[in-house]
Structure formats: C-alpha cells, structure tokens
Design an enzyme around this catalytic site. Structure first.
Site, PDB file in Angstrom:
ATOM      1  N   GLN A 262     -19.550 -21.272  28.628  1.00 44.39           N
ATOM      2  CA  GLN A 262     -20.496 -21.968  27.588  1.00 44.39           C
ATOM      3  C   GLN A 262     -19.747 -23.004  26.999  1.00 44.39           C
ATOM      4  OE1 GLN A 262     -21.689 -18.833  24.681  1.00 44.39           O
ATOM      5  NE2 GLN A 262     -22.636 -17.406  26.407  1.00 44.39           N
TER       6      GLN A 262
ATOM      7  N   CYS B  95     -12.281 -22.111  27.710  1.00 41.47           N
ATOM      8  CA  CYS B  95     -11.479 -20.966  28.163  1.00 41.47           C
ATOM      9  C   CYS B  95     -11.461 -21.093  29.790  1.00 41.47           C
ATOM     10  CB  CYS B  95     -11.734 -19.754  27.745  1.00 41.47           C
ATOM     11  SG  CYS B  95     -13.466 -19.135  28.491  1.00 41.47           S
TER      12      CYS B  95
ATOM     13  N   CYS C 115     -11.741 -15.273  25.826  1.00 43.13           N
ATOM     14  CA  CYS C 115     -12.967 -16.251  25.654  1.00 43.13           C
ATOM     15  C   CYS C 115     -13.762 -15.580  24.621  1.00 43.13           C
ATOM     16  CB  CYS C 115     -14.080 -15.974  26.992  1.00 43.13           C
ATOM     17  SG  CYS C 115     -15.623 -16.884  26.618  1.00 43.13           S
TER      18      CYS C 115
ATOM     19  N   CYS D 126     -16.697 -17.263  23.727  1.00 43.67           N
ATOM     20  CA  CYS D 126     -18.193 -17.430  23.748  1.00 43.67           C
ATOM     21  C   CYS D 126     -19.064 -16.631  24.673  1.00 43.67           C
ATOM     22  CB  CYS D 126     -18.373 -18.862  24.398  1.00 43.67           C
ATOM     23  SG  CYS D 126     -17.727 -20.289  23.464  1.00 43.67           S
TER      24      CYS D 126
ATOM     25  N   GLY E  77     -17.583 -23.332  17.982  1.00 45.09           N
ATOM     26  CA  GLY E  77     -17.802 -23.740  16.520  1.00 45.09           C
ATOM     27  C   GLY E  77     -18.150 -22.649  15.791  1.00 45.09           C
ATOM     28  N   PHE E  78     -19.190 -21.736  15.935  1.00 45.96           N
ATOM     29  CA  PHE E  78     -19.462 -20.335  15.424  1.00 45.96           C
ATOM     30  C   PHE E  78     -19.747 -20.688  13.730  1.00 45.96           C
ATOM     31  CE2 PHE E  78     -16.561 -19.783  18.984  1.00 45.96           C
ATOM     32  CZ  PHE E  78     -17.489 -19.326  19.730  1.00 45.96           C
TER      33      PHE E  78
ATOM     34  N   ALA F   9     -27.338 -22.278  12.295  1.00 43.78           N
ATOM     35  CA  ALA F   9     -28.669 -21.610  11.561  1.00 43.78           C
ATOM     36  C   ALA F   9     -29.473 -21.288  12.989  1.00 43.78           C
ATOM     37  CB  ALA F   9     -29.417 -22.357  10.512  1.00 43.78           C
TER      38      ALA F   9
ATOM     39  N   GLY G  14     -30.932 -25.081  16.251  1.00 41.79           N
ATOM     40  CA  GLY G  14     -30.382 -26.563  16.880  1.00 41.79           C
ATOM     41  C   GLY G  14     -31.314 -26.856  18.173  1.00 41.79           C
TER      42      GLY G  14
ATOM     43  N   GLU H 258     -27.827 -16.834  16.596  1.00 45.00           N
ATOM     44  CA  GLU H 258     -26.633 -16.016  15.744  1.00 45.00           C
ATOM     45  C   GLU H 258     -27.275 -14.568  15.626  1.00 45.00           C
ATOM     46  OE1 GLU H 258     -26.354 -18.262  11.847  1.00 45.00           O
ATOM     47  OE2 GLU H 258     -28.209 -18.524  12.794  1.00 45.00           O
TER      48      GLU H 258
HETATM   49  S1  FES Z   1     -16.709 -20.141  26.980  1.00 47.69           S
HETATM   50 FE1  FES Z   1     -15.102 -19.017  26.866  1.00 47.69          FE
HETATM   51  S2  FES Z   1     -14.017 -19.765  24.981  1.00 47.69           S
HETATM   52 FE2  FES Z   1     -15.932 -20.970  25.248  1.00 47.69          FE
END
Ligand code: FES
Ligand code: FAD
Ligand code: FES
Length: 1340
Positions: free
Chosen positions: A118, A122, A154, A156, A807-808, A1089, A1092, A1271
C-alpha cells in the site's frame, strides 16, 4: 598481529559489485543501512526504527562457510550491521534483486500484483525476507514463510495479501485460496462461504496467478568468485579499521583474538551487534575499541558427545535452532528435553533477521533480564567454556553468573568459546514458558525454564530447578523454593506449597520497571502450574495407573495456542459483462506504484538525494511535563564540529504557531516532548551529538495533569462540552425493568506509520521561494504554516508530496510544524535543511489517538430492548487543542452506531493534560467512542441472560429513520451486512460450537462476537469537501493527471487514473500522476476522513469531462480517428488541452445549538464476526476466524478497497488488543519503539480471514456510486475485542465470578489473565495503591 594507524581495505560486495572501502569511509560506527542509503545511495532499503525491530531495512547477506563448503544466505536488519563486520560478505539489497529498468524478480512481481503493498515503505524489507527464504528453499513451507516474515512490520496491509503473494511460492500451494483446509472453494460443502464464490456476479480472485513469471534460480546473482577465493584462503592477518572515535579490530586467528582481548580487556566482542548496537544508541555511547571474531571458525564449532551438546559461542541463534531441530530428530526424547525447550523459544524469540544475526555467546553474555534462553540453559545445567591467553576453564551458567556476580563471571580478558548443554535423562523433564504482548517478535513479559528430576521409577523430586526472566534486573532462580521441595511427591499438595514458596522467593516490587506487576506475579505461578500438569501427564505415561488421570477439562492448560498461516476469501462484485475492457473502474487494478515499491525504486521523502550545501536538523525537546524555561544554553553544542546553528523561537520572523500551540516553546513547556529548539549541523552524526549538549534549565510548575481523572478533578478542559439529546431520558429510566451503569477505558494509539515524519526544505535563490518536500496528508496546511512562520506570501512556497509512507491521520497537522521549523532554519542559514525524525522522537513528540474514558447508564426491558442510554465520554486531548474539539464532536455524533434508541443523551469533553497533543487518527473518535456503546450492549446482554448479538439485532435501526442529530438515512445496507455476515460466518452453529468447547475446557475458552457498524464518512463542513484537479493532455496523447489528494498508500492515484481512464476512454497506461503539488492544485483540503478519492475523483471527472467536451466536435468529425489524432487535431485547432476540474463538495453542516444537522454526506455500513480462543492461564489469545461484510457500494477498485478494509481492521485489532502506550509518573512516554509498542505482526492476524463487499447498493452522490473505505474497517477490529471479552465472560461464569467487570482496551494478555481470576490470581500478593510509585500511570 599488526595494528597500524591506517585502516585496512574493507572488501565486501553489494549487489554483485565489489566495494573496496578505504580510509575515510571505513568507520566502525557506520551501519550497513547508513552506508547503503547515504554513501552508495541505494535508498530502496528503508529506515523504520533503527533498532532491528521493524524489518524495513532487511537485506540479504551471503557468506561462504569454508568448513561446510556452503554458501549461507541470511536476512539481516541493516540498521544493526556495522559495515566493518561485512569483510568478505556479499550483500544483496532490493535493488540487486530486480528492477523495473531491467528485470523484476518474481518475488517483487508477486507482492505487487497480489496487492501486498500500500504505502510501500515496508515492501523492500518484505521482498528481501521472502527473497532470502527462496534463496534457501525453492519451495518453502507455509511455516517457513511465516517465520521469514515474522520480523517485518507492515502498518498498512494487514499482511494477508503479502502472505498470499509468498504462498504462491510454497510447496503446499495448490491454486485454491482456501488451501490448507483440505477443501476447495469450488467444492460444494457445508462451509457456507464456499458456495458464495459462485453466486452470480461475485468474484473471489484479486489477481491472476497464471500471469506470474516462474521462479528461476539460475537468474540469481552468484556468490562473487573473489569472495569465494578469499574465504577458501583466508587472510590470517588482523584487519584494523579506524573511525573517528572507534577502532574495529578483526583478528584472523583465534590466538590473535585471545591476545587482543588480553590487550583490550574492556573491548566488547561484536557478534550480531543486536545487544551492543541498540545499547550504544542512546546518548551516543560508544566503545573506543571493538573486537570482531567474525573470522574465527573455532567459535562456530558444534560437537556432540555422549553427555551433551557443545555449541560454539559464535553460532547464530538461527544456526542453534537448526542444530537443535536435527539433534531432536536423532536422539531419544528423554535426552532432548532441554533442547526441545530451547527450540520452542527459539521459534518465537525476535524475528528471523535477529535470529540470523544474534549469537548464542552474545545472548548468554548480554544476560538480558528478559532472556528467553538463559533460564532454560540455567535449569538445564549448561556450562560455559571460557578461554583466554591464560588457558581454559568452565563456569556454570547459574544464578550467580546470571546475576553478574564477579566471582561467577568471565574475567575481562576471557572469551566465551562455547556453551555445553548436557542431555537430559530418563525421569527428567524440562519445559519452557513465555508470555509476551504479541505471539511473535515481542520481548517476553515473563519467560521461564523449569526442570525436574525424579528418583528413578517414582514421583519423588530428586532435583528441581526453576528460573524466570523478565522479573527483575536479571534472570532469577528460585533456588530456595526448589531446595525445599526436594523429596516431595509430585501432587496437588506440592503444587500449593511450590506456588506459596515461589511467590515469596521470586518477588517483584510494586514499582518494578516494566510494570504489569500483578500479571507477572500471576505468571510465575501459572507457568509453574502448567509445568506441574505437563510433568503429571508424563508421569502418568511412565508410572501408568498409579496416577489418577488429569480430568479432560484441565488438559486445556497444556498446549500453547498454535500459530497458523492465514487463509481466506475476498469476495466482491465483478463488473458488468458489458463494461468495455479498457474501462478499469470496478476492477482490481494493482497500485500504480506497486512494482516500484517492490523494487525499491519508489522515492520517499528521505530518499531524495542530498542537495548542494544541505544541512541536517534535529530537535531538542522538553524533559519536563510542565515547567518554566529558565534558560537555553546552546554554547557547548555550537562549539562542536560541524554544528552550524541553533534555532529558537526568537529566530522565527513571523508567527510562532498559535497562542496556545507554539511551534517552539517560549518561556514555558506543557509536556515532555514539546519542541524547544532545533540544531542544524553538517551531518546526522554531528547533529545528534549536538542536541545532547543543549542545556535547558527549568522550574517546575503546578499543576501537572496526565490522566483524565485528574483533568476532571481540576476542571481542565480544552473546549466546551459537546452534547446531543433526544427523547426524555430521565422519564425513560423510570419505566425500564433494569438499569446498568458501567465504565470503559480505551487506551491511546500511536500511528506508527512506517515512514516517520520528515521534510526537506530547499531555499531558492530568488524571491524568497522555497521548495518543500514533505511527507504529509495536507500539503496546503504545510504551505500556509510555513508562510505565516516566515512571514512570506503563500505563493512563494511550493510543497511537493510524491508519496507518504503511511499517515493514518498522524500526518494531517504535525508535518506543518516540522516543515515550518526546518524552513526557519533554512532561512537563517540560507541552506537546504533536512529533518528526519527517528522512531523514538516521532513517538515522543507526536501525539496519537485520544485515550478515552466513558461512563454509561443504560435502561432496558428484560427482553433486551433498550429504552434509555446516557453516555458521557472524556478524551485525553493532551496539552493543546489540535483536533480535540472535532474529535469530541465526531465521537458524540457517532456514538449511537447502528442502534435506534429513543431516549438518548451523549456528552463528550476533551481534557487538557500535560501530555503531547493528541490528534487525528483513522476513525477520528469513532473507534474509541463506539466501544463504549458496544460494551454497554454487552452488559445489557449479560444482565438479560441473552447473547449480545440478540440485543444488537433487537436494538438496531430497521427502517428509514433519523439519527440522534436528525439526519435521515436508510439502514437497509446495514441490515444486509449484518444478515450476510451471520450467514457467511455460520454464526449460529459456531456459537453453539464455542459453547460446547467451553463446557469441555476449563483453562482455554473460546469467544465469538458479531459487531454491526454504521460509519459516517467525511467532514462536518461543506468547504472541507471541495476538491480540484488539473488534467493536461499532451500532443502525443499522453495525459498527466494531478489532483489535491496525497498518496498515502490508499491507492488514490490509482483510483484517479481509473476515473480519468473511464471518462476519457483511453487506457490507464497512457496516463500519469507525477506528484501532489501546491503549485498545480492549490488550496487543497487534507486527504482524510475517507473522502479523498470521492472528492478528488469528482474533480478529476469534471476536468476530464471538460476536456472531452472540447474534443467532442473533432471526434464526431473523425469518428474513425485515434485518440492521438484527435489530440493533434485539437492542438492544431488551438483547443486548450488542459483543464481544471472542480468539485464544490458535499453539503454538510451541524448546528450544535440545536443538536441537529446533516453533518455527513453518507454512511458506510458493515459487520464483522470474530472468533478467538484465550489461554486463561497466560492471557494469550489466538484469532481463529474473522468474517467481514462491508457495504462498498460500487467499488472503484475492489483490490484497493479490500486492502483498506483489511488494513484498517488489523490496525483496529491492534488498538483493541496489543497496542499499549505507557507513561511514567513524570509523563515520559516509555513506549518509543517497536520493542515496547506492539503493532500486530504477521502471526497476529486471524487464521481465517474472509472479507466480502456487499453486492452493490447505490449512492448516487459519490463518484460512480463508490464509497470511501479508508477508516471504517478500524472499528470492526473491536469484534476481536468483544470475542475476547466473550471468552473471558465464559471463564468468569464458570468460575462463578461477577460478570460485570471494567472494560479496558486494549485487551492485553495482562487484562485477560487478570480478568480470568482463579486460585492463582488469588494467591499473589497485592499492593495497596498509593503506597508505591508505579512504573507507569493510567491516562485514560
Ligand atoms: S505497505 Fe506496509 S507499511 Fe505501508
Ligand atoms: C529486535 C530485537 C528483538 C529481540 N527479541 C528478543 C527476544 O524476544 N527474546 C530474547 O531473549 N532476546 C531478544 N533479543 C535479544 C537478543 O537475543 C540478543 O541481543 C542477542 O542474542 C545478542 O547476541 P549478539 O550476538 O547480537 O550480541 P552482541 O551485541 O554482538 O554482543 C553482546 C555482548 O556479548 C559479548 N559477547 C558476545 N560474544 C562473546 C563471547 N564469545 N565471549 C565474550 N563476550 C561475548 C559482547 O562483548 C557484548 O558485550 C532481541 C534483540 C533485538 C535487537
Ligand atoms: S530500521 Fe532496521 S529494523 Fe527497523
């Protein structure tokens, strides 16, 4: 044994290229990671933590072993490898594995095409771990795959797609996504989900395996012949490498090593550097001389004699594991008890990379209090074979050695040559236990080795040894207890006595470092109980009928919860068969940067090459929670070589942040970690040394508030209360059958984006222009903040965001602060400035998710119908407002979740405390707040004696209705998600199976929970939904798309090209997105939110439609023409081929006075069902299965959307189960890295993980009726929490203890163990609160 002042030539290979590093660059303090990234500019290898804990820096090292005559390939974390240790080694980095420019490797291709990337930060590390595995095993087992990836984090993806890609190489792989079950998704069968794949229009394939290129080992880089020659005729001379402060000496013979050790007795031996490396990091500690025995084969000798096994101290833990596995398979079981115990721990100790690097000798000598192996070696009567120029001797690896007593220790000139581990005997039993926050790659809370020897043919204890790690400064041995138990029979009486003695002897003070004191005390006896039962079972076998059988229900205490490979099905709606092939909308298109992530060619902010005259910045932070700054003395720092300047608030030409939220502190600090000043220097090393020399003097101020409880006491709030009310709650409470009140505590959460905060500011020579390269979710905010800080117009500042490594929510507000401070430095020095936070600072400085304390009062009928609900929430906002008011608003709006309750009152307040300011985080208050609502439902269920899912269904919205804030909506998709999840998960039959299991097992319990979700998407203001895009068509027909969204890994650029491709009817391959820049699309809103892709998609659509309209006359005139011809014709006709698209935004507003509004454009609905099994004796759990059904409407890209759902789910699961932030009583964050803060790893995900997108409903409002799914999955992670709570409740029911217990998130092993109260939790000593200073304090 020469030791000149000139450095020798350090020869090693990187990606097949010889690197002969001499003089200036041979610095023993330089790690391989720094060398790769900064010196040879191979930036594919990433820096995520610098401590060996995240795997982002994984590379493969190959060496030739002249004894076995084999080439060894092993993965390492480059951040802990000193370059000097690489003499004669070949390093392969992600760039050496494959490249888009030449040929991508199957590992790279498959991870990208399986959607295993993503943000991609990583990914190079993942690729390298998998690649190394394949270099050693062409068709690895799934277990080996899990092991190989265990050290790679990871944040994401949730790991499932990464494993899926790796599984395509596995021997077991058979083409079916349900492999391992023995079933195939095409089989008819009782597994409900297996038939769903064939439902019309439903698809279960996210990638086409047949497209993958085969693995061809002949294509791999060969081991360099020169290194082979060097290894077969090794240089016997000593190699010396001199750095600025440190000299590295690598002797060529054992004799030289011993002489050198005699000459430099204080010099440590560097083997794996996994102990020394991290220990040297803080305060820039260093050893002037380091001895490296890497070229001494004697330290690697393994020999087996009739009485035991002798392992060379230089053997890596991975080698030790292999040796033990082999010997266990060869020798009779009675001889291998100690080896089995060691092997068990070697499987879960750290990640594969650390096991490859760490040596047995380093492990033993480090004597970490948490050591997993030393307790077993101690009880197994291991001896240490020592050697020096004086001769050899043996010492026992016993409690005196482990406690570091001088009389039992190595002499300074001695070296540990090998460790001798005796075989076990008949009537001897050895076992090992450990409990950590996560199942793998986590330091243990408590670890233990236990051994008992019986008199032949009896159950009389002849010898007993018990040793524990994690309980004090060193491994502790319960010698006194063991002595007293000699001669006793192995029975219940002995057990009771042993527990009593152990708790007396192995005592842990209430304020012990690491905290979790009562839990650890409980583990001391719980582990012994497990040992007791294990031995009892063996005795039964040996002594036959003289022993009563262990009742079947209690056998569940014995086995550890297994770690299994995940499997599952991802189901989504396939596109209409009439949709043109060229149209990519709705198809599972790979992330645009996927291949670049996998090859390391994707450029992140800190991968940008050093620019001319660049300086490095580091930040000085407050060490006090609330204090007056008396002075800042930077004189000593300024005198250090390379230091250019120190930037304080006085250097800011414009505004220093907001009045209550300063960029750099002035006069006063409000939390530990607040930014006070910044140092700029020529190099990273110089700047790190300099920040230690800036002296700040403080005068402490009162009050100091950390917890929500204290904030309430002091009336310390950041903003007014947010309140919503409907019906008449007081009246309703009078008419109900029952009322329950309860409390819920939800801990905070660290974003733990893999790429920490970073920025590069480059001043231009003209007109005060600045280019800023920054990892942010909100480029316009960075631009505005820098403008006001420097007092220059916004139009001089250009922010560039190529991609963000996660980011999250953590990169919405904070990057502006760092960019502004770097910009001040840049302005003052006139030079470019790079500011890269290391993991510790990032965690210390930036806040995260708000911890929450919630109180509820709920009135309900005996049927379970809830009539009145009153919830009051407090969130810990930290020391400044940041987003806290908005988080309080959002959580109040979202508290009702999926339930229609007529009489409601929701109140929320944000507390002002002396902690770093908390901020936006995926879900924005919803995941914390709604846990209170769901906990309340669970409490109602317990009181009614009904299963929670019944109460949930009964109280759920059923028809078109209005929310508490009067927004109308239809819950139809919610009900569909719920019903489908029930069915797909075979919920009812599994609920019965869970109950059946629980009846039969006393020490293990299963739990299952199904949670519904109504998640509102978007911001509560129309202006926040506007978006713009700029689309250019060039004369060759290629198209450049730019828009206001930032690529955070969520695949927004991919989706935008899908939109543009559909609109312009040309393939995505003709299009490109270069970066997000404030110069191309101005005044953007934060990418947050979940909207995007929605809003930017609308803007891109608008721009494309404008362009198409302009081209239409030409197209009509030449219907047979090609796109390129039309574009050329348009250019000739002077038709503009560039257009700005704009979306004015969804209408959204909220009137808090009236408590009414339409704050959200739409809702995402979902449901998740999770099943877990807990170990009541240790608090560990395993996730057996999760089924998610999510209403994605018409997904723009099902692969990306499923990735978002899974990733968010696993992140939510982390929030609710393992991620725990600990603060000292002084407000200092203890958990500042992957060792102390456990995000889920690859072995933490559900063993069966099914995600299904609800077949289309429609949301005409959004782009192609898609929904934003960034989210919502987060909260569904709570299904794991409630499944754990369900299992805990089952244990408590059986033990006849109160059902209502305080709900605390995360449900860590500590919480689970202590909630499953039993005779062992009753035995432990308890400390009176307030009679001691705890190691950490609760803040929620
Ligand atoms: S894809 Fe694994 S940390 Fe973002
Ligand atoms: C991310 C991470 C996770 C970890 N997780 C765990 C875990 O879960 N459980 C656990 O038990 N441990 C864990 N560890 C610790 C790890 O096991 C030890 O750091 C490792 O075993 C030390 O070995 P080394 O070769 O790297 O030692 P080094 O760092 O090279 O050396 C350590 C010390 O040992 C001395 N030394 C080394 N060899 C000799 C010798 N032959 N003679 C005399 N002195 C010697 C050195 O002088 C030095 O002082 C973890 C470490 C890391 C970095
Ligand atoms: S950066 Fe090396 S392991 Fe994290």
């Amino acid at each position: 044994m020469p030791c000149s002042t000139r450095s020798d030539e350090l020869v090693f290979f990187v990606n097949g290229r010889k690197l002969s590093v001499i003089e200036r660059n041979v610095d023993p303090e330089v790690t391989l990671l720094t060398f790769l990234r900064k010196i040879v500019r191979l930036t594919g290898t990433k820096h995520g933590c610098g401590r060996g804990g995240c795997g982002a820096c994984t590379v493969m090292v190959s060496t030739y072993d002249s004894t076995s005559k084999k080439i060894r390939h092993f993965s390492v974390t480059a951040c802990l490898v000193p370059i000097c240790s690489l003499y004669g080694a070949a390093v392969t980095t992600v760039e050496g594995v494959g490249s888009i420019k030449t040929r991508i490797h199957p590992v790279q291709e498959r991870i990208a095409k399986s959607h295993g990337t993503q943000c991609g930060f990583c990914t190079p590390g993942m690729v390298m771990s998998m690649y190394t595995l394949l270099r050693n095993h062409l068709d690895p087992s799934e277990e080996q795959l899990l092991e190989a990836l265990g050290g790679n984090l990871c944040r994401c993806t949730g790991y499932r797609p990464i494993l899926e890609s790796g599984r395509t190489f596995c021997a077991e792989a058979n083409g079916c996504q349900q492999k391992g079950t023995g079933k195939c998704c095409l089989d008819q069968g009782e597994n409900d989900s297996s038939s769903l794949g064939r439902e019309s229009g439903l698809c279960t394939e996210l990638f086409v395996k047949e497209e993958f290129q085969p693995l061809d080992p002949t294509q791999e880089l060969i081991f360099p012949p020169e290194l082979l020659r060097m290894a077969t005729n090794p240089e016997k001379c000593t190699l010396t490498f001199h750095g600025e402060r440190v000299t590295w000496i690598s002797p060529g013979s054992f004799k030289d090593l011993l002489e050198l050790k005699a000459k430099h007795p204080e010099a440590p031996l560097v083997l794996g550097n996994t102990s020394l490396g991290p220990a040297m990091k803080p305060q820039e500690r260093f050893h002037p001389v380091l001895l490296s025995p890497v070229r001494i084969p004697e330290l690697h000798v393994v020999s087996q004699k009739s009485n035991g096994l002798t392992l060379g101290a230089g053997c890596s833990l991975a080698e030790v594991r292999d040796v033990l596995a082999e010997i266990i398979s060869e020798l009779p079981e009675e001889k291998t008890q100690t080896y089995r115990a060691l092997l068990k721990h070697l499987k879960s100790l750290a990640g594969q990379q650390i096991r490859n690097m760490a040596s047995l000798g380093g492990h033993v000598i480090s004597r970490h209090h948490y050591s997993d192996l030393n307790p077993i070696l101690a009880v197994g009567n291991a001896t240490l074979n020592l050697i020096s120029t004086e001769g050899v001797r043996q010492i026992p690896l016993n409690q005196h050695f482990l406690a570091g007593l001088a009389s039992a220790d190595l002499k300074p000139e001695e070296i540990l040559e090998s460790v001798h581990i005796p075989h076990s005997r008949k009537w001897e039993f050895v076992a090992a236990f450990r409990q950590a926050e996560c199942r793998q790659n986590a330091l243990p809370d408590v670890t233990a080795g236990m051994r008992v020897l019986f008199e032949d043919g009896t159950d009389t204890i002849a010898d007993l040894s018990l040793a524990y790690g994690g309980l004090g400064a060193a491994t502790v041995s319960a010698q006194r207890s063991c002595q007293q138990l000699l001669g006793r029979h192995w029975n219940e009486l002995m057990l009771d006595e042993a527990c009593r003695l152990l708790l007396e002897e192995v005592s842990l003070p209430a304020s012990a470092p690491g905290g979790r004191v009562e839990f650890k005390r409980t583990l001391v006896v719980s582990f012994f109980f497990k040992f007791y039962l294990e031995v009892l079972r063996e005795l039964q076998k040996l002594l036959d009928r003289r022993y009563p059988e262990i009742p079947a229900r209690f056998l569940s205490a014995l086995e550890d919860l297994p770690v299994g490979m995940t499997q599952g099905i991802q189901t989504y709606q396939s596109v209409d068969s009439h949709q043109p092939l060229q149209d990519p909308v709705g198809r599972p298109i790979m992330h645009l940067s996927g291949l670049k992530h996998a090859t390391g060619e994707a450029v992140f902010c800190d991968d940008i090459p050093v620019v001319d005259k660049e300086l490095v910045m580091a930040l000085v932070t407050s060490t006090r929670a609330h204090a007056k700054i008396i002075s800042i003395d930077s004189s000593e720092a300024l005198e250090l070589p390379g230091v250019v300047d120190v930037i304080t608030a006085e250097d800011i030409p414009g505004t220093n942040g907001a009045a209550d939220d300063k960029l750099l502190a002035v006069d006063e600090v409000l939390c530990v970690g607040q930014l006070i000043c910044a140092v700029v220097a020529e190099t990273e090393v110089q700047v790190k040394r300099a920040i230690e020399k800036v002296k700040i003097t403080y005068e402490d101020l009162e009050p100091v508030i950390f917890s929500i409880e204290d904030a309430i006491k002091h009336n310390s709030f950041l903003c007014p209360e947010k309140k919503l009310e409907q019906g008449n709650i007081e009246e309703a409470f009078e008419k109900v059958d029952q009322i329950v009140e309860g409390e819920v505590h939800v801990g905070g959460q660290e974003h733990f984006y893999m790429e920490t905060q970073r920025v590069l500011v480059i001043p231009k020579t003209e007109d005060h222009e600045l280019d800023i390269y920054v990892s942010t979710q909100d480029a316009a905010h960075v631009q505005k903040t820098v403008s006001s800080t420097l007092s220059i117009p916004i139009n001089r500042i250009t922010c560039h965001v190529k991609r963000v490594g996660g980011g999250f929510g953590g990169k919405v507000g904070r990057p502006a602060t760092f960019a502004a401070i770097a910009a001040v430095g840049s302005l003052k020095t006139g030079r470019p400035i790079r500011l890269v936070l290391d993991r510790e600072d990032d965690m210390l400085i930036t806040g995260g998710r708000h911890p929450l304390f919630g109180k509820y009062k709920v009135g309900f009928m005996n049927s379970g119908r809830i009539k009145a609900l009153d919830i009051e929430c407090y969130i810990n906002g930290g020391c400044t407002l940041d987003e806290s008011e908005m988080v309080a608003e959002f959580l109040t709006l979202k508290l009702e979740n999926a339930y229609k309750i007529h009489n409601l009152r929701f109140r929320s307040r944000a507390c002002l405390t002396n902690l770093p300011s908390n901020t936006a985080f995926r879900g924005f208050g919803f995941p914390q707040g709604t846990l209170v609502t769901e906990a309340c439902i669970t409490a109602v269920a317990a009181k009614c004696g009904l299963p929670p899912e019944k109460i949930r269904k009964k109280n759920m919205y059923k028809t078109v209705d209005k929310t508490i804030y009067k927004q109308a909506f239809s819950p139809e998709p919610l009900i569909r998600c719920w019903d489908e999840c029930l069915e797909r998960a075979s919920f009812h039959s599994r609920r019965e199976q869970v109950e059946e299991f629980n009846k039969k097992n006393y020490w293990k319990k299963k739990g299952i929970a199904l949670i519904p979700m109504k998640f509102s998407v978007g911001f509560a203001a129309t202006s926040y939904h506007q978006a713009a895009a700029l689309v250019h068509i060039y004369t060759d027909g290629s198209v450049l798309v730019t828009h206001g969204g930032n690529e955070l890994g969520q695949g927004i650029h991919t989706k935008m090209l899908q939109v543009a491709s559909r609109e312009l009817k040309i393939p995505m391959s003709s299009m490109h997105v270069c970066e997000t820049s404030t110069a191309t699309v101005p005044n953007t809103i934060a990418t947050a939110a979940s909207v995007g892709s929605d809003v930017n998609g609308k803007a891109v659509q608008n721009a494309c439609q404008i362009l198409l309209k302009r081209l239409e006359p030409i197209m009509k005139k030449h219907p047979g023409g090609t796109w390129e011809e039309w574009v050329e014709a348009a250019f000739a006709k002077r038709i503009s081929l560039s257009a700005t698209g704009y979306f004015r935004g969804y209408k959204a507003f909220m009137d808090w006075e009236k408590g009414e509004g339409d704050p959200f454009p739409y809702y995402v609905y979902g449901a998740a069902c999770s099943e877990v099994e807990i170990d009541c004796l240790t608090g560990a759990h395993r996730k057996i299965r999760t089924d998610i059904v999510m209403d994605a409407c018409c997904s723009l890209n099902p692969a990306i959307d499923i990735g978002q759902i899974e990733g968010a789910f696993i992140q939510g699961m982390g929030l609710y189960t393992t991620e725990e932030l600990n603060y000292s009583p002084e407000g200092i964050l203890h958990s500042r890295g992957p060792d102390e803060y456990k995000i889920p790893t690859v072995t933490d995900i559900p063993e069966e993980f099914n995600v299904s997108l609800l077949p289309s409903s429609h949301t005409p409002l959004t782009i192609y009726s898609s929904k934003g799914l960034g989210e919502s999955g987060m909260f569904l992670g709570s299904s794991v929490f409630f499944a754990i709570a369900d299992a805990v409740a089952a244990a408590r029911r059986e033990r006849d203890i109160a059902q209502d217990f305080t709900v605390r998130s995360p449900a860590t092993p500590e919480w689970v163990r202590m909630a499953c109260a039993d005779r062992f939790t009753e035995m432990i000593p308890r400390d009176e609160p307030k009679t001691f200073k705890p190691w950490s304090i609760p803040i929620a």
